[in-house]
Design an enzyme around this catalytic site. Structure first.
Site, PDB file in Angstrom:
ATOM      1  N   THR A  65       0.822  -1.200   0.000  1.00  0.00           N
ATOM      2  CA  THR A  65       0.000   0.000   0.000  1.00  0.00           C
ATOM      3  C   THR A  65       0.858   1.252   0.000  1.00  0.00           C
ATOM      4  O   THR A  65       2.001   1.235   0.466  1.00  0.00           O
ATOM      5  CB  THR A  65      -0.910   0.009   1.255  1.00  0.00           C
ATOM      6  N   ASP A  66       0.286   2.360  -0.479  1.00  0.00           N
ATOM      7  CA  ASP A  66       1.008   3.631  -0.409  1.00  0.00           C
ATOM      8  C   ASP A  66       1.073   4.170   1.020  1.00  0.00           C
ATOM      9  O   ASP A  66       1.855   5.085   1.314  1.00  0.00           O
ATOM     10  CB  ASP A  66       0.375   4.675  -1.338  1.00  0.00           C
ATOM     11  N   GLU A  67       0.292   3.595   1.928  1.00  0.00           N
ATOM     12  CA  GLU A  67       0.278   4.087   3.308  1.00  0.00           C
ATOM     13  C   GLU A  67       1.598   3.839   4.036  1.00  0.00           C
ATOM     14  O   GLU A  67       1.862   4.461   5.067  1.00  0.00           O
ATOM     15  CB  GLU A  67      -0.890   3.479   4.087  1.00  0.00           C
ATOM     16  N   TYR A  95      -1.708  -0.576  11.050  1.00  0.00           N
ATOM     17  CA  TYR A  95      -1.873  -1.233   9.751  1.00  0.00           C
ATOM     18  C   TYR A  95      -0.702  -0.937   8.822  1.00  0.00           C
ATOM     19  O   TYR A  95      -0.064  -1.853   8.294  1.00  0.00           O
ATOM     20  CB  TYR A  95      -3.182  -0.785   9.090  1.00  0.00           C
ATOM     21  N   LYS A 101       2.303  -3.407   7.270  1.00  0.00           N
ATOM     22  CA  LYS A 101       2.554  -3.583   5.842  1.00  0.00           C
ATOM     23  C   LYS A 101       3.981  -3.169   5.481  1.00  0.00           C
ATOM     24  O   LYS A 101       4.630  -3.802   4.643  1.00  0.00           O
ATOM     25  CB  LYS A 101       1.545  -2.774   5.016  1.00  0.00           C
TER      26      LYS A 101
END
Length: 327
Positions: free
Chosen positions: A133-135, A159, A163
């Protein structure tokens, strides 16, 4: 080829399986634990192809993962299985640590052993494709800043931290053990079959029921929205043509603030569902601003020029067309 996909009963995974089976001659093995967010109904139409197989497997169970690899002998493994809801990670981070970190460790370790056991031709062709994810990159400050493939990691939530950890593990196994890995980091996905805890399906369903539409803070948090089938098609392109050891950012080229998204949904519902719930004159009146989420990042935006330049992949859907299809 035979493609093994973890988390294939989830939102992105099911889209990927549907797209693989409709656009290629490959067969697909779906490894899924079937948590609350997994739904085999989203794959009902692929079962009659004869090229789809399902295994109810938890990626944290090393023995079951090992047996699945030995039984199905995949040519490609695409890792999508993950806990992914930020609010849930804040309320209960342990499951995110187990699945996203320990589960990924189990998967890459069993994949390493499997890869080492292969004959030369199949070993050379094998790929481990990790979806992230870009997060993991954290928060963008300037309006003209974008995440690129080598942006530093600065995760804000349990989260995104889990990741980020999984990304680091995959890269380490690639470097230390020569496991042929590829990583993709995507922006916010939306589209049909998404579990209704996420913003867009939650707003659609709540509005149709006349329920309040809660917006965190001032609603000005910006996300880049990627239609799920555009993501799936990009993943298929990366599997076919991506270079080992590379990372590719996949974006939708659709930056919208949360309040913009909610207002667009309300506007479309005025046309598509004019018979409103009792007591509602327009859907916008359901919008309600609530206390912001802890550690809420203000803006995510992906620079997807690498995947466009190297693999020729750009999104097909605009946010307007994708949102209409979703509703």
């Amino acid at each position: 080829m035979k493609i093994m996909i973890t988390g294939g009963a989830g939102f992105i995974g099911s889209s990927l399986i549907r797209n693989f089976l409709s656009s290629t001659d490959h067969s697909v093995v779906n490894l899924d634990k079937l948590t609350y967010a997994g739904n085999l109904d989203s794959l009902a139409n692929v079962e009659q192809t004869g090229r789809y197989f399902f295994e109810n497997v938890d990626i944290c169970d090393a023995f079951r993962v090992e047996q699945a690899l030995k039984t199905h002998t995949p040519d490609i493994l695409i890792h999508l299985a993950a806990e992914s809801h930020v609010d849930r990670s804040i309320e209960g981070p342990e499951e995110f640590i187990k699945t996203n970190i320990f589960g990924t460790f189990n998967l890459i370790e069993q994949s390493r052993k499997y890869h080492n056991s292969l004959t030369s031709a199949k070993k050379k062709a094998f790929r481990f494709h990790h979806i992230s994810t870009d997060e993991v990159y954290g928060d963008l400050v300037g309006e003209n800043d974008f995440f690129v493939e080598d942006s530093p990691y600065a995760p804000s939530s349990p989260y995104s931290a889990s990741k980020a950890s999984s990304d680091h593990l995959v890269r380490a196994w690639g470097r230390t053990y020569s496991l042929p890995v590829i990583i993709t980091n995507c922006s916010n996905n939306y589209g049909p079959y998404q579990f209704p805890e996420k913003l867009i399906p939650h707003v659609i369903l709540s509005a149709l029921r006349g329920k309040r539409l809660p917006i965190y803070g001032n609603g000005l948090q910006v996300r880049d929205w990627l239609f799920v089938d555009d993501h799936a098609k990009a993943l298929i392109k990366v599997v076919a043509e991506g270079a080992i050891g590379e990372t590719y950012n996949i974006g939708g080229h659709n930056e919208k603030s949360n309040i913009e998204v909610v207002e667009m949904i309300c506007e479309l519902l005025e046309e598509l569902a004019p018979d409103k719930p009792h007591g509602i004159s327009n859907y916008r009146e359901l919008i309600e601003f609530v206390k912001d989420r802890p550690g809420h990042d203000a803006r995510y935006a992906i620079d997807a020029s690498k995947i466009h330049r190297d693999l020729g992949r750009i999104p097909e859907e605009t946010f307007e067309t994708g949102l209409l299809k979703t509703i």
